[in-house]
Design a protein around this motif. Sequence first.
Motif, PDB file in Angstrom:
ATOM      1  N   LEU A 104      36.879  23.723  37.065  1.00 30.25           N
ATOM      2  CA  LEU A 104      38.285  23.952  37.354  1.00 30.25           C
ATOM      3  C   LEU A 104      38.568  25.412  37.648  1.00 30.25           C
ATOM      4  CD1 LEU A 104      39.988  21.652  34.683  1.00 30.25           C
ATOM      5  CD2 LEU A 104      39.849  21.277  37.152  1.00 30.25           C
ATOM      6  N   VAL A 105      37.850  26.319  37.009  1.00 33.87           N
ATOM      7  CA  VAL A 105      38.054  27.751  37.204  1.00 33.87           C
ATOM      8  C   VAL A 105      36.899  28.287  38.039  1.00 33.87           C
ATOM      9  CG1 VAL A 105      38.373  29.981  36.104  1.00 33.87           C
ATOM     10  CG2 VAL A 105      39.223  27.911  34.990  1.00 33.87           C
ATOM     11  N   PRO A 106      37.066  28.431  39.332  1.00 32.45           N
ATOM     12  CA  PRO A 106      35.975  28.878  40.194  1.00 32.45           C
ATOM     13  C   PRO A 106      35.614  30.333  39.913  1.00 32.45           C
ATOM     14  CG  PRO A 106      38.043  28.808  41.403  1.00 32.45           C
ATOM     15  CD  PRO A 106      38.316  28.201  40.066  1.00 32.45           C
ATOM     16  N   PRO A 107      34.470  30.759  40.364  1.00 31.81           N
ATOM     17  CA  PRO A 107      34.065  32.154  40.160  1.00 31.81           C
ATOM     18  C   PRO A 107      35.074  33.113  40.779  1.00 31.81           C
ATOM     19  CG  PRO A 107      32.235  30.822  40.957  1.00 31.81           C
ATOM     20  CD  PRO A 107      33.450  29.975  41.078  1.00 31.81           C
ATOM     21  N   CYS A 108      35.179  34.288  40.175  1.00 32.02           N
ATOM     22  CA  CYS A 108      36.033  35.360  40.685  1.00 32.02           C
ATOM     23  C   CYS A 108      37.494  34.924  40.760  1.00 32.02           C
ATOM     24  CB  CYS A 108      35.554  35.846  42.052  1.00 32.02           C
ATOM     25  SG  CYS A 108      33.808  36.324  42.083  1.00 32.02           S
ATOM     26  N   SER A 109      37.901  34.053  39.841  1.00 32.15           N
ATOM     27  CA  SER A 109      39.292  33.571  39.739  1.00 32.15           C
ATOM     28  C   SER A 109      39.775  32.911  41.013  1.00 32.15           C
ATOM     29  CB  SER A 109      40.233  34.743  39.382  1.00 32.15           C
ATOM     30  OG  SER A 109      39.816  35.401  38.210  1.00 32.15           O
ATOM     31  N   GLY A 110      38.835  32.488  41.872  1.00 27.11           N
ATOM     32  CA  GLY A 110      39.226  31.868  43.124  1.00 27.11           C
ATOM     33  C   GLY A 110      39.689  32.853  44.170  1.00 27.11           C
ATOM     34  N   HIS A 111      39.526  34.158  43.900  1.00 24.42           N
ATOM     35  CA  HIS A 111      39.996  35.198  44.819  1.00 24.42           C
ATOM     36  C   HIS A 111      38.840  36.008  45.403  1.00 24.42           C
ATOM     37  CE1 HIS A 111      43.852  34.077  43.422  1.00 24.42           C
ATOM     38  NE2 HIS A 111      43.846  34.770  42.297  1.00 24.42           N
ATOM     39  N   GLY A 112      37.633  35.433  45.409  1.00 25.74           N
ATOM     40  CA  GLY A 112      36.488  36.141  45.942  1.00 25.74           C
ATOM     41  C   GLY A 112      35.242  35.302  45.806  1.00 25.74           C
TER      42      GLY A 112
END
Length: 496
Positions: A24-32
């Motif tokens: 659910l929580v992608p790497p780099c907060s989904g911002h990279g």
Amino acid sequence: MCALCHLVEVLLLISITASAYAELVPPCSGHGVLSNDSSGVCECDLPYQGEECELCAQGFYGDASDLCYLDCSTGIKLLSGFPLAGVGVAPQQFGQASLTRLSDFCIAVIAPGLERTAESAETLSEFLNSSSLLPELSLTLQFQGDAHSPCMTETVLIYKGLPEFLVSDSLTEGPSSFAEGRLLASFTGDQLISASLTIEAAVVAVVYHRSSPLAVGFNLTVSATAPNETTAENQSVSPNKSSADAGYCSGRYHHTMVYDPCSQSLWLYGGRGLSGGCGQLDEVTAVNLTSGEVRGVEGEGLTLERRYLHSAVVLPCSPSFPSSRMLVFGGFTDEEGSPTPSGELWQFNQSQWTQLTSAPPDNALAGHSAVMAGDEMIVVGGVGAGLRMSPRVLRYDPTGDSWEILTTGELGPAGLYGHSAVYDAASDSVLVFGGFSYARSLASPSPALYSLHLGSLQWTLVQTTSQPPARVFHSAALVGGYLALHGGLVEEEEGG
């Protein structure tokens, strides 16, 4: 045995929950993305930074878990290459130094279709000089505010394309379509909390104007999607050529407009402009009410320094003067970027400017009012040196080219700025309404109507059965014995 089974179930549940959370929580907060060198370092997309891209990058503000807003507190900024982005000004972004200025501007140019790479242009001039024409996208602009902003304090203007003043002032000759900017909408007060606008455009310019330290700033989200074929037909923008093509400044404000009965024309002069065709605000624009012709008139000889919040009156034609004359007094002139009240008096006779005798010492004014009372000009209020409000009333005699400070009664306003005034010949009085009024060391919008009798020079506070709300920078006219008010900034009970 049951306890062991329960422990296994708990451990299995923890493992499954942790795995699900990781998904659910992608790497780099989904911002990279993670770098390719197995170091585990995040390569953050704009506008994010931090070990996990959990912060807003420098030049942006907000909550990175929600949305980062481009800081438009100073200068001109470019925002590009996004499906969803934000731009705005937070109150703390103003800085204490700017609070001493009368007004502040900032500009954000939004080009969602421009792909932003490490080699992309970061400055507006480079962007305009290097970019090809961009496709139009469907853009939804939505204000996200949470604080009431008095409508006297700040305004956000939205342009499709780049307004001419932005291109001509410095920036570039760039692709021609960018310079065909049209003012689409203006938002102020509580509109900055939840108003929205949907258009099709390749480039949008957001111009923010703050005129008071009471301003709270704004947050504007911009989402871009594929264009809707029907949207262009439904846009509330005139498909005709802009009024600038006819020599008229469609984005002008803080200017003057007077009527010349001899030529049956309106004369517009000065002010500030934010849309196409507003580069020559030191010209007079004449609008012939008979033929409908609109033309710019360049005066010969001396020229005025550009000004706004000045006053203008007309001296009608007579046997001695076959053509009418316009008197322009005072106003702000921007010297070294700082608004400076002027005491100059100029006369325009449809073809030539002539400087007349200036006002008495210490009577440079801006934001005042002026009316013709018979053969004399009466000037009321305004702000002078140090931006202090003036309680004085001045009289100018065009025949003798002389000024006089009038001694009036004590019941008048202690100081006014941004008010309106008309002359009532039947009572030989000047009616003054609204504006910022000075009282008890504070200046606030006023709903008061005053009358100054020119025979006795006594002020009267006019009592009426119904009273319009306080307003500033409006216009007024006397029509058939009635005082008509139009426009301006109004502070209502519920705000804005």
